[in-house]
Each structure stands twice: as C-alpha cells, then as structure tokens.
Motif scaffolding. Structure first.
Motif, short mmCIF file in Angstrom:
data_model
loop_
_atom_site.label_atom_id
_atom_site.label_comp_id
_atom_site.label_asym_id
_atom_site.label_seq_id
_atom_site.Cartn_x
_atom_site.Cartn_y
_atom_site.Cartn_z
N ASP A 94 0.86 -1.18 0.00
CA ASP A 94 0.00 0.00 0.00
C ASP A 94 0.90 1.23 0.00
O ASP A 94 1.49 1.58 1.02
CB ASP A 94 -0.91 -0.02 1.24
N PRO A 98 -0.93 9.56 2.00
CA PRO A 98 -1.16 9.50 3.44
C PRO A 98 -2.60 9.78 3.87
O PRO A 98 -3.04 9.32 4.93
CB PRO A 98 -0.21 10.57 3.99
N TYR A 99 -3.35 10.54 3.07
CA TYR A 99 -4.72 10.89 3.42
C TYR A 99 -5.76 9.97 2.76
O TYR A 99 -6.96 10.20 2.92
CB TYR A 99 -5.02 12.34 3.04
N ALA A 143 -7.34 7.38 3.42
CA ALA A 143 -7.70 6.44 4.48
C ALA A 143 -8.67 5.37 4.01
O ALA A 143 -8.55 4.19 4.37
CB ALA A 143 -8.30 7.21 5.66
N SER A 159 -6.79 2.80 1.87
CA SER A 159 -5.96 1.94 2.71
C SER A 159 -6.79 0.92 3.47
O SER A 159 -6.40 -0.24 3.63
CB SER A 159 -5.14 2.79 3.69
N ARG A 187 2.90 -1.57 4.25
CA ARG A 187 2.46 -0.19 4.04
C ARG A 187 3.67 0.74 3.95
O ARG A 187 4.47 0.81 4.89
CB ARG A 187 1.56 0.25 5.20
N ALA A 229 4.62 4.22 4.28
CA ALA A 229 4.03 5.41 4.87
C ALA A 229 4.97 6.60 4.71
O ALA A 229 6.08 6.62 5.26
CB ALA A 229 3.72 5.18 6.35
N ARG A 260 -3.24 14.61 9.50
CA ARG A 260 -3.14 13.29 8.89
C ARG A 260 -3.95 12.27 9.70
O ARG A 260 -3.96 12.32 10.93
CB ARG A 260 -1.69 12.81 8.87
N ASP A 312 -1.77 6.41 10.68
CA ASP A 312 -1.26 5.61 9.56
C ASP A 312 0.03 4.91 9.95
O ASP A 312 1.12 5.43 9.73
CB ASP A 312 -1.04 6.51 8.35
N GLY A 341 2.94 2.47 9.47
CA GLY A 341 3.56 1.87 8.29
C GLY A 341 5.07 1.95 8.41
O GLY A 341 5.62 2.23 9.47
#
Length: 255
Positions: A69, A73-74, A76, A79, A95, A97, A225, A228, A230
């Motif tokens: 993934d 970052p946004y 959501a 993801s 992930r 990130a 944010r 997240d 990752g």
C-alpha cells in the motif's frame, strides 16, 4: 516474486521502478490516467488504471505474493479497503508510509475538511484550497467567490470545481508539486488570505506551501493526517530488495 502496488504516488513509483529493475514481477494499480502517465516508460511493469473497492481488490490479489500500500497518506478509505482485501485474499500487506512533517506554522488545525470549512465560514478573505478535488464538497456552504481551487488538470478535477459552483476564473488546474516561488506568485495573484492544505510531506511540496504562506502573509489551515502505521518507504524498499536478492542469488552475483 509477484508484487501488487497500490498508488501512483512518488513512493509507489520509486518502489515499482526499483523492484522491477531487481527482477520482481510488478503490477501497479492507480486510480487515474494521470497516475498511469507518471509510470510510463518503466520496463517490466504492468499498470492498471481505475478505482477499485475491497471486493475488486480481493479478486485482483489472487495472482500476487505480496501487496504494498503506497497510497497517499490521506487516502484512508483506500488503505482500509486494501487491508480488508488482503486479509480476505490471504496476501501479506506492507504499508509504505510517507514521513510526516514537523509542522509549527498553522493558524488552525482540523481533523476533517468539514471542520476546516466550518472554521473558514467565520473568516473573511480569499481561500486557496489545495486538498484535492474529492474534498471540495466540504466547502459548499462558503461563498464561492472566496474559493480558489488548485486541482489536477483532469476532467475529474475541473468537473468537481464546476459542480461546486466555483467560478472558472478561480480554478487553478495544474499538476504539482510546486516550488515556493510559484506558490507565492499564485497567492499574490489571487490575494489569498487562507491556505487550506494537507501535510503531503516532502514529496507533496508541503514545506514550500508553508514558506509561501509565510512570505505572503496567508494563514494556514491544516488538515491533520489520519493515523497511519507503516514503514518508511526507503527502509521497506531495502528490505524487499534484500528478499529478492535472496530469492535470486544468480542475479545478485551478476550485478
């Protein structure tokens, strides 16, 4: 190793190129044709275009050994769909990130664009929206003459502005990231009092936005944010390259 990467982001492109060069069979799924354009010319790479829900992602994942993934970052919702799909398909997920920025300059921080819009409704002055076309409906209650939307130069981006009723003279259809000088020029040209932005990190030109706001006197409204967890993209890349080298020792010795 057959890898499926979600995301036409900077991180996704770097991962795709480097892993394909190392001998992995890489497929990248991007949401828009513009994302596909950014991946053009990379050898040994398959690009799929179009938004997918969790069920479509699960069906696609059946052919792969690993999913990465590398979405924004946004992103959501995307993801969450990827996690659901990988769990259902029994495919391992990593992930990538993008590191967050150390933000110290913001007049207002909000958890959502709706919260930012509610705050801006109590203010005066022109507003530069740099949060993406999908976030525009949150600002529907504001005076459209105050809104200057910077969106990608696609039918989707411009149509979103038109649907909201933003005057065409207030639509800035350009592909970033942008340097400080161009950000300053736009803010001065349109007499921007408020900059609405997300923390897109270094790859998204976030620092340049903040510096331009500081120089021009615009106040920053920052959308926080989402949580997240990752891995740093470069660290993830090195781990995957090491795994590929272990699987293909003859390729490692020939390089």
């Amino acid at each position: 190793m057959k890898l499926l990467i979600f995301g036409g982001t900077t991180e996704g492109r770097v991962l795709a190129r480097r892993l394909a060069e190392a001998g992995a069979q890489v497929t990248v799924s991007v949401a828009t044709p513009m994302g596909a354009e950014e991946l053009a010319g990379i050898p040994n790479l398959t690009v799929l275009t179009g938004r997918r829900d969790a069920a479509a992602m699960q069906a696609l994942l059946q052919e792969f050994d690993l999913c990465i993934d590398a979405t924004h970052p946004y992103a959501a919702e995307a993801s969450a769909n990827i996690r659901t799909a990988c769990t259902a398909a029994g495919v391992s997920l990593r992930r990538a990130a993008r590191p967050a920025s150390a933000v110290t300059e913001a007049a207002f921080t909000a958890d959502t664009t709706a919260e930012a819009a509610a705050f801006l409704a109590r203010t005066e002055g022109n507003i530069l929206l740099t949060t993406g076309a999908k976030e525009l409906p949150a600002f529907a209650a504001l005076d459209k003459n105050r809104l200057f939307a910077r969106v990608l130069p696609t039918h989707e981006g411009i149509s979103a502005c038109e649907a909201l009723g933003i005057p065409h003279r207030n639509i800035i259809a350009m592909q970033g990231p942008f340097g400080t000088a161009l950000n300053c020029a736009l803010m001065e040209q349109y007499q921007i009092a408020w900059l609405v932005t997300k923390d897109g990190g270094r790859a998204g030109g976030f620092a340049e936005k903040l510096e331009a706001a500081r120089r021009t006197g615009a106040k920053v409204v920052l959308i926080r944010r989402p949580a997240d967890a990752g891995e740093a993209p470069e660290q993830l890349l090195q781990q995957l390259l090491a795994d590929l080298a272990d699987q293909n020792p003859e390729r490692r010795t020939s390089q």
